[in-house]
Design an enzyme around this catalytic site. Structure first.
Site, PDB file in Angstrom:
ATOM      1  N   ASN A  38     -39.082 -20.489 -37.090  1.00 21.93           N
ATOM      2  CA  ASN A  38     -38.209 -21.659 -37.103  1.00 21.93           C
ATOM      3  C   ASN A  38     -38.445 -22.440 -38.392  1.00 21.93           C
ATOM      4  O   ASN A  38     -39.579 -22.811 -38.700  1.00 21.93           O
ATOM      5  CB  ASN A  38     -38.487 -22.561 -35.906  1.00 21.93           C
ATOM      6  CG  ASN A  38     -37.614 -23.808 -35.915  1.00 21.93           C
ATOM      7  OD1 ASN A  38     -36.392 -23.713 -35.946  1.00 21.93           O
ATOM      8  ND2 ASN A  38     -38.246 -24.980 -35.905  1.00 21.93           N
ATOM      9  N   GLU A  39     -37.381 -22.639 -39.148  1.00 23.37           N
ATOM     10  CA  GLU A  39     -37.428 -23.417 -40.383  1.00 23.37           C
ATOM     11  C   GLU A  39     -38.581 -22.976 -41.299  1.00 23.37           C
ATOM     12  O   GLU A  39     -39.322 -23.791 -41.859  1.00 23.37           O
ATOM     13  CB  GLU A  39     -37.529 -24.914 -40.071  1.00 23.37           C
ATOM     14  CG  GLU A  39     -36.287 -25.450 -39.368  1.00 23.37           C
ATOM     15  CD  GLU A  39     -36.287 -26.957 -39.192  1.00 23.37           C
ATOM     16  OE1 GLU A  39     -37.382 -27.565 -39.225  1.00 23.37           O
ATOM     17  OE2 GLU A  39     -35.204 -27.535 -39.024  1.00 23.37           O
TER      18      GLU A  39
END
Length: 330
Positions: free
Chosen positions: A51-52
């Site tokens: 994530n990110e």
């Protein structure tokens, strides 16, 4: 964690998790799922790796993604893998989808959404806009300390930004396959939140949807299965259109970001006749208006009917509004 042997326990854990979700009952984790009360496998299509990860200053994501990619694809080739970093090289692996996040102010969304998607690579991975939301003022970002002084849920101004961005995503639904407003829920009690804006507010006794919630509801409940091309000329109004292939109904979604009514000439090409009456769903309020625990339905959609509809007609949009026009063909 570095790719290689150090990462291997985490890869195995991911495979075990997937097996718990979709493995049959002859597998270790599929049997455990059945024992936990759900014998049938769940439906699983996508798995995102990370994530990110573009925030990773050491730039280790390419190696880590590749290791997860190879292991998951080897055991579950039917699953679609999502990269959390759209422009990553991934050591030559090709993700099925990339995850893009966008937290922009309403004025920024208005500016970027008009031509959004024109530069997207249609031969590349599909797109999941996995986190997005409009906020009212670029001077007060969701992650800024000043945002804690604002209401936990957004105003009508933010809903306008959400509306133009949703219209842009719907126009590009050939490549943008999914999107997700974030965050969804917020405890509105003092000091109970970490972020704003949030789509739905609640306390121990009740809950309410923000204007943005109702804008999303209007988009999600009124959509066809065929994307129709749209062009706008000499107007600040933005929007999109789809067609229901079963009923022939044409669904036009429009967003007026102006504080005054706007007359919009609408021309439906390729249609010889429309029924003279159409359903209109309208969300309109002052920019600062919002909902709250005490006033949960201060800003909500209103459904009406208009007459005089034909393949070429003029519709006047209320100021600061999100509108759905449902046009029936003859």
């Amino acid at each position: 964690v570095k790719a290689g042997p150090d990462l291997e326990p985490f890869v195995k854990e991911a495979l075990d998790e997937i097996e718990y979700v979709i493995g049959d009952t002859t597998t270790v984790w599929g049997a455990r799922r059945a024992k936990d009360g759900h014998p049938a496998p769940f439906k699983l299509t996508y798995v995102e790796v990370g994530n990110e990860d573009y925030f990773d200053q050491k730039k280790t994501y390419d190696d880590r993604y590749a290791q997860f990619h190879d292991a998951i694809k080897a055991k579950y080739p039917q699953l679609k893998l999502i990269s959390s970093t759209p422009d990553a090289k991934l050591n030559g692996r090709k993700p099925d989808m990339v995850d893009m996040h966008d937290y922009s102010a309403t004025d920024e969304f208005i500016k970027k959404s008009a031509n959004y998607g024109a530069d997207m690579n249609r031969s590349g991975p599909e797109i999941f806009v996995g986190e997005w939301a409009a906020h009212e003022d670029a001077a007060v970002r969701p992650w800024d300390q000043g945002s804690h002084k604002l209401p936990p849920t957004p105003t009508m101004k933010a809903a306008i930004g959400d509306g133009v961005f949703m219209a842009a995503m719907e126009r590009n639904a050939d490549i943008i396959k999914m999107h997700c407003y974030a965050p969804l829920l917020v405890n509105v009690n003092p000091w109970a939140r970490q972020w704003r804006p949030n789509l739905i507010g609640y306390d121990a006794l009740s809950s309410y949807g923000s204007p943005s919630y109702y804008a999303i509801q209007m988009f999600s409940r009124n959509v066809g299965d065929e994307i129709l091309p749209v062009t706008f000329a000499n107007t600040s109004i933005q929007g999109c259109a789809t067609r229901d292939s079963q009923t022939g109904e044409i669904i036009v979604k429009l967003v007026n970001p102006e504080t005054t009514p706007q007359s919009l000439p609408i021309e439906i090409k390729g249609v010889t006749a429309l029924k003279s009456k159409a359903t209109v769903i309208t969300l309109s309020a002052n920019p600062e208006d919002t909902n709250s625990i005490r006033r949960p339905r201060n800003v909500v959609p209103v459904t009406t009917t208009i007459s005089g509809v034909k393949p070429g007609f003029t519709y006047t949009m209320p100021p600061y509004s999100v509108v759905v026009l449902k046009l029936k063909t003859r």
